[in-house]
Design an enzyme around this catalytic site. Sequence first.
Site, short mmCIF file in Angstrom:
data_model
loop_
_atom_site.label_atom_id
_atom_site.label_comp_id
_atom_site.label_asym_id
_atom_site.label_seq_id
_atom_site.Cartn_x
_atom_site.Cartn_y
_atom_site.Cartn_z
N ARG A 20 0.82 -1.21 0.00
CA ARG A 20 0.00 0.00 0.00
C ARG A 20 0.86 1.26 0.00
O ARG A 20 0.62 2.18 -0.77
CB ARG A 20 -0.95 0.02 1.20
CG ARG A 20 -2.03 -1.04 1.11
CD ARG A 20 -2.86 -1.10 2.38
NE ARG A 20 -2.01 -1.46 3.51
CZ ARG A 20 -2.14 -1.00 4.75
NH1 ARG A 20 -3.12 -0.18 5.04
NH2 ARG A 20 -1.33 -1.40 5.70
N ASN A 38 -6.04 -2.67 2.35
CA ASN A 38 -6.06 -4.12 2.53
C ASN A 38 -7.50 -4.60 2.62
O ASN A 38 -8.33 -3.95 3.25
CB ASN A 38 -5.32 -4.53 3.80
CG ASN A 38 -3.83 -4.43 3.67
OD1 ASN A 38 -3.28 -4.41 2.58
ND2 ASN A 38 -3.14 -4.37 4.80
#
Length: 91
Positions: A20, A38
């Site tokens: 990320r 996520n």
Amino acid sequence: MAHCCVRAHVTGKVQGVWFRRSTQGQALTRGVTGYAKNLPDGRVEVLMCGHSDAVSDLCQWLWQGPEGAQVTHVTLETLGDHHAQDHFATY
């Protein structure tokens, strides 16, 4: 240049490898806004909005990801009238 928004779902070893945060860095470099988060099933969802060339380039990068990631699949969905915030967030 045309503006577009694309939602991607990235599958493989993509959690716990800075995916990320690395995606955020790549997006900021390209002037792309959106988010990376996520998902409970182990995938990462990425929303990318910006100039179509920059979004396309980031979509290509998702297949590689950061060191330590092992991407096995990326699905892409072009979104119609979607506009992301003016930054790129991680969740």
